[in-house]
Design an enzyme around this catalytic site. Structure first.
Site, mmCIF file in Angstrom:
data_model
loop_
_atom_site.group_PDB
_atom_site.id
_atom_site.type_symbol
_atom_site.label_atom_id
_atom_site.label_comp_id
_atom_site.label_asym_id
_atom_site.label_seq_id
_atom_site.Cartn_x
_atom_site.Cartn_y
_atom_site.Cartn_z
ATOM 1 N N ASP A 158 1.286 -11.367 6.861
ATOM 2 C CA ASP A 158 1.832 -10.525 5.783
ATOM 3 C C ASP A 158 3.181 -9.928 6.178
ATOM 4 O O ASP A 158 3.852 -9.319 5.348
ATOM 5 C CB ASP A 158 0.847 -9.407 5.426
ATOM 6 N N ARG B 252 14.736 -0.346 0.982
ATOM 7 C CA ARG B 252 14.932 -1.574 1.740
ATOM 8 C C ARG B 252 15.482 -2.662 0.836
ATOM 9 O O ARG B 252 15.065 -2.815 -0.305
ATOM 10 C CB ARG B 252 13.565 -1.973 2.298
ATOM 11 N N GLY C 138 0.808 -1.218 0.000
ATOM 12 C CA GLY C 138 0.000 0.000 0.000
ATOM 13 C C GLY C 138 0.838 1.263 0.000
ATOM 14 O O GLY C 138 0.333 2.361 -0.204
ATOM 15 N N ASP D 8 -2.368 6.638 3.166
ATOM 16 C CA ASP D 8 -1.825 7.715 2.335
ATOM 17 C C ASP D 8 -0.600 7.292 1.527
ATOM 18 O O ASP D 8 -0.065 8.070 0.736
ATOM 19 C CB ASP D 8 -1.479 8.942 3.207
ATOM 20 N N ASP E 47 9.639 -5.887 8.020
ATOM 21 C CA ASP E 47 8.608 -4.938 8.448
ATOM 22 C C ASP E 47 8.736 -4.548 9.919
ATOM 23 O O ASP E 47 7.902 -4.891 10.754
ATOM 24 C CB ASP E 47 7.199 -5.475 8.150
ATOM 25 N N ARG F 98 5.865 -13.142 1.101
ATOM 26 C CA ARG F 98 5.403 -13.384 2.470
ATOM 27 C C ARG F 98 4.462 -14.579 2.499
ATOM 28 O O ARG F 98 3.960 -14.992 1.451
ATOM 29 C CB ARG F 98 4.616 -12.146 2.962
HETATM 30 P P1 AMP Z 1 2.112 -3.070 8.088
HETATM 31 O O1 AMP Z 1 1.302 -3.141 9.340
HETATM 32 O O2 AMP Z 1 2.997 -1.848 7.991
HETATM 33 O O3 AMP Z 1 2.874 -4.307 7.846
HETATM 34 O O4 AMP Z 1 1.076 -2.901 6.898
HETATM 35 C C1 AMP Z 1 -0.076 -3.684 6.725
HETATM 36 C C2 AMP Z 1 -0.738 -3.299 5.422
HETATM 37 O O5 AMP Z 1 -1.148 -1.938 5.443
HETATM 38 C C3 AMP Z 1 0.123 -3.437 4.189
HETATM 39 O O6 AMP Z 1 -0.700 -3.815 3.119
HETATM 40 C C4 AMP Z 1 0.662 -2.042 3.995
HETATM 41 O O7 AMP Z 1 1.042 -1.795 2.662
HETATM 42 C C5 AMP Z 1 -0.539 -1.209 4.394
HETATM 43 N N1 AMP Z 1 -0.155 0.121 4.872
HETATM 44 C C6 AMP Z 1 0.464 0.430 6.036
HETATM 45 N N2 AMP Z 1 0.635 1.745 6.151
HETATM 46 C C7 AMP Z 1 0.113 2.313 5.027
HETATM 47 C C8 AMP Z 1 -0.030 3.652 4.552
HETATM 48 N N3 AMP Z 1 0.415 4.700 5.247
HETATM 49 N N4 AMP Z 1 -0.625 3.824 3.354
HETATM 50 C C9 AMP Z 1 -1.081 2.789 2.643
HETATM 51 N N5 AMP Z 1 -0.983 1.520 3.034
HETATM 52 C C10 AMP Z 1 -0.398 1.274 4.211
HETATM 53 MG MG MG Z 2 3.755 -5.258 6.509
#
Ligand code: AMP
Ligand code: MG
Length: 496
Positions: free
Chosen positions: A256, A180, A96, A129, A266, A187
């Site tokens: 994930d 990164r 995202g 965002d 992550d 995953r």
């Molecule tokens: P994470 O908890 O960072 O591993 O993210 C979980 C999911 O949320 C993944 O699909 C990320 O790409 C999405 N995600 C986390 N933060 C954002 C953000 N600020 N904007 C868009 N997608 C996000």
């Molecule tokens: Mg993640």
């Protein structure tokens, strides 16, 4: 006048994910940002990747690492994946706010992903965002370098650049993009994305890709997909044992965030435990303690079970047989984990041989530490001194050292059964038990200075310290101590 102009940055991309896995991603472009500026650049890692650090640590490089310029040969894309987050399944997550730029072959001949994180919205952004803030970007940078120095498989940061634009969290924060490097970004959730859609040909295609890229030995097995599962389980057992050895708490072990290659990936609300307490949780969103320190091996197995489920239709000629074989493989995880964990723990307490009773000995040490406010890293570090006669520094770490003192007696008897000289043993112990870990208050101090006053000095100082975790350096004593008055439990936030 002789002005040195660095060569234009060049990346030798070879993008198998883009080429071989069409349908597994969305080709995409980063959002341009107003003012890319380096926060940090990893020269060491650049060299390992065969990149010219001098050519990259330039405005041109900053533009690349911010996503403003797409380097030649890159094929930027957002990867699709699903995932169980805190136990609940979401069929579509995906990158995202990240973009895979492509793959490079490093100096050791290993294929490495280069990914931007915080590079703007993608088709997988949902409500987000697509951006990242300076603090979490620097936290990920720091943690990856610390883990690498500690010998734990991990993704690493090549660069962190600030973007010159604010990102909105609870308050506006300075924005940043992290570059990164990973063995891959595949995953458990990548498999889940196609399994929930019952797209078995894609599951098979992905499994074949993963075997070729990460576990080529599985190809020679009579059941390659079962062998793949076992190899991933082994890698995860080893990884999580490594976390447990150093007191690392990942904080969001969602499927994930569990890399198929077995790297730590992550870094969000992760942290190192100060005082040993098995139920330690730092993440503000983990109210139930699902991802508490002691629960990490349990969750690793839970996540592997989810992975196994995605392989049911390909791991054996029929699903019943696949279920049987995969269940059997999942059930051996605790034993595999225990093998890795005990091997590392033996080394930490200075043992070089294996005897019955070692597991009990290690468990008794943890029992002695529990509830005694014992600093996790320092207890192990001070054991080397105790092994050569000076118990005082170790005992001083306990509120009540009665049980620990008894343990030292039993431990001494066990040590006496080994041939190694006490001096050599103490040296070996200091090579495995870190003195310097990214302590929570130091991490906070570094991130606040960078975020609130553009001051990178504390970050750079801490980074240098955690990159050399084993050798005591004069003047660095404060980095080896817990926060002076840490009555308030440390909390990390997922506003990443
Ligand atoms: P994470 O908890 O960072 O591993 O993210 C979980 C999911 O949320 C993944 O699909 C990320 O790409 C999405 N995600 C986390 N933060 C954002 C953000 N600020 N904007 C868009 N997608 C996000
Ligand atoms: Mg993640």
């Amino acid at each position: 006048m002789n002005i040195h102009t660095p060569a234009a940055p060049h990346f030798n991309f070879d993008n198998t994910y883009a080429r071989d896995l069409e349908g597994f991603y969305a080709p995409w472009k980063a959002d341009p940002v107003p003012e890319p500026k380096f926060l940090a650049f990893n020269h060491d890692l650049a060299s390992q990747l065969g990149l010219d650090g001098d050519a990259l640590k330039t405005d041109t490089g900053a533009a690349i690492f911010a996503g403003n310029t797409t380097p030649e040969g890159a094929s930027p894309l957002a990867q699709a994946y699903a995932g169980h987050q805190f136990g609940g399944f979401t069929p579509q997550l995906g990158d995202g706010r990240a973009l895979l730029l492509g793959e490079l072959i490093d100096q050791q001949g290993n294929r490495r992903d280069l990914q931007l994180k915080g590079s703007g919205r993608t088709p997988f952004s949902r409500g987000g965002d697509g951006k990242a803030a300076v603090g979490p970007v620097l936290r990920e940078y720091l943690m990856g370098e610390a883990m690498h120095a500690l010998g734990i498989p991990t993704t690493r940061a090549l660069a962190a650049v600030s973007t010159g634009e604010p990102v909105m969290r609870e308050a506006p924060l300075p924005g940043a993009v992290l570059t990164r490097v990973a063995a891959s970004h595949i995953r458990v959730g990548t498999f889940q994305f196609f399994a929930v859609r019952k797209d078995w040909p894609k599951i098979k295609q992905l499994a074949d890709y993963v075997i070729d890229r990460h576990y080529p030995e599985a190809r020679n097995d009579e059941s390659p997909y079962l062998a793949l599962f076992k190899a991933v389980a082994e890698a995860q057992a080893r990884l999580v044992a490594g976390w447990m050895h150093i007191g690392f708490i990942h904080g969001v072990m969602n499927t994930d965030n569990m890399s198929i290659s077995g790297e730590t990936i992550d870094y969000g609300p992760c942290a190192f435990m100060d005082h040993y307490a098995p139920n330690t949780v730092f993440s503000s969103i983990d109210a139930q303690g699902r991802y508490a320190y002691a629960n990490q091996p349990v969750i690793a197995r839970w996540n592997l079970t989810r992975f196994a489920e995605t392989l049911l239709s390909i791991a054996a000629p029929d699903t019943d047989r696949a279920t049987e074989l995969l269940t059997e493989a999942v059930n051996t995880f605790p034993e595999t984990y225990l093998r890795h964990w005990l091997a590392g723990m033996r080394t930490k307490i200075g043992l070089t041989t294996e005897l019955d009773g070692d597991l009990e000995l290690v468990n008794e040490l943890f029992a002695a530490m529990d509830g005694q406010n014992a600093d996790y890293a320092n207890v192990f570090r001070q054991l080397s001194k105790a092994s050569i006669g000076d118990e005082t520094p170790a005992r001083a770490l306990f509120s009540d050292d009665t049980a620990f003192t008894q343990w030292l007696e039993v431990w001494r008897i066990r040590l006496a059964s080994e041939d190694l000289s006490p001096q050599d043993r103490a040296i070996a112990m200091d090579r495995i038990n870190p003195l310097y870990i990214p302590r929570n208050h130091k991490v906070e101090e570094a991130l606040s200075a960078a975020t609130e006053s553009d001051d990178l000095a504390p970050f750079n100082a801490l980074l240098a310290v955690v990159r050399a975790p084993y050798v005591e350096v004069e003047g660095q004593q404060l980095y080896a101590e817990p926060a002076p008055n840490d009555d308030t439990p440390y909390q990390t936030f997922c506003g990443t």
